[in-house]
Design an enzyme around this catalytic site. Structure first.
Site, PDB file in Angstrom:
ATOM      1  CD  GLU A  48       4.018   8.009  -2.660  1.00  0.00           C
ATOM      2  OE1 GLU A  48       4.167   8.853  -1.992  1.00  0.00           O
ATOM      3  OE2 GLU A  48       2.724   9.050  -2.411  1.00  0.00           O
ATOM      4  CD  GLU A  73       9.531   9.308   0.074  1.00  0.00           C
ATOM      5  OE1 GLU A  73       8.823  10.959  -0.306  1.00  0.00           O
ATOM      6  OE2 GLU A  73       8.074   9.133   0.940  1.00  0.00           O
TER       7      GLU A  73
END
Length: 186
Positions: free
Chosen positions: A73, A78
């Site tokens: 990932e 974020e």
């Protein structure tokens, strides 16, 4: 999800639907288009507020056969809405069930929701470099992994979303204003 003034907009709302208290959108290229190597630039303006969790990220396209985190990932961006001045860039990998991760964060003098910022990934064979506004934040290479499997030379797909709630950001509270928007210029 909608387009306005040439920008892609994801809207998170406080509304009941399907037994949930909030609605939002997740856009994915899974089973549509995969990517391997190159420079990825995403110019976006992110939302803020307790429990609001915007993300621009990628997963290994072999996730259905090897599962997460073995597929890898790459989190190009974020943000936890209750920390509007702090962005995170992270990679997750490992045999599972939990992930090994390498993460860096950057704190700004102003909230990332106050304007557009450039979130980037320079993705080369055996090397990853993550940037915010063209400043390198996180770098790693296959050589640093030793004997651990390095999934980042394989094809990945994109995910762009605003999550509302969850273990990491927690739930929205009375201070969280809705709707919230993530605007993607390009």
């Amino acid at each position: 999800f909608y387009m306005q003034d040439g920008k892609m907009i994801i809207e998170a709302r406080a509304e009941s639907k399907g037994g949930k208290n909030y609605t939002s959108t997740r856009i994915t290229t899974q089973n549509k288009k995969t990517f391997t190597f190159g420079r990825i630039d995403i110019r976006a303006k992110v939302p803020k507020g307790k429990g609001v969790w915007p993300a621009l990220w990628m997963l290994g396209s072999n996730i259905t056969t090897v599962s997460w985190p073995k597929c890898g990932e790459m989190d190009i961006l974020e943000l936890l809405g209750q920390e509007p001045n702090k962005v995170y860039q992270t990679i997750h990998y490992g045999p599972g069930p939990g992930s090994t991760q390498n993460t860096k964060s950057r704190i700004s003098q102003t909230a990332y929701s106050d304007g557009f910022h450039l979130y980037s990934l320079n993705w080369e064979l055996d090397k990853l470099q993550f940037l915010v506004d063209n400043v390198v934040l996180l770098e790693t290479s296959k050589a640093e992994f030793g004997g651990i499997a390095y999934p980042f030379n394989d094809p990945f797909f994109f995910i762009i979303n605003i999550a509302v709630g969850g273990n990491w950001p927690g739930s929205p509270d009375a201070t969280t204003q809705f709707p919230q928007w993530m605007m993607v210029d390009y």
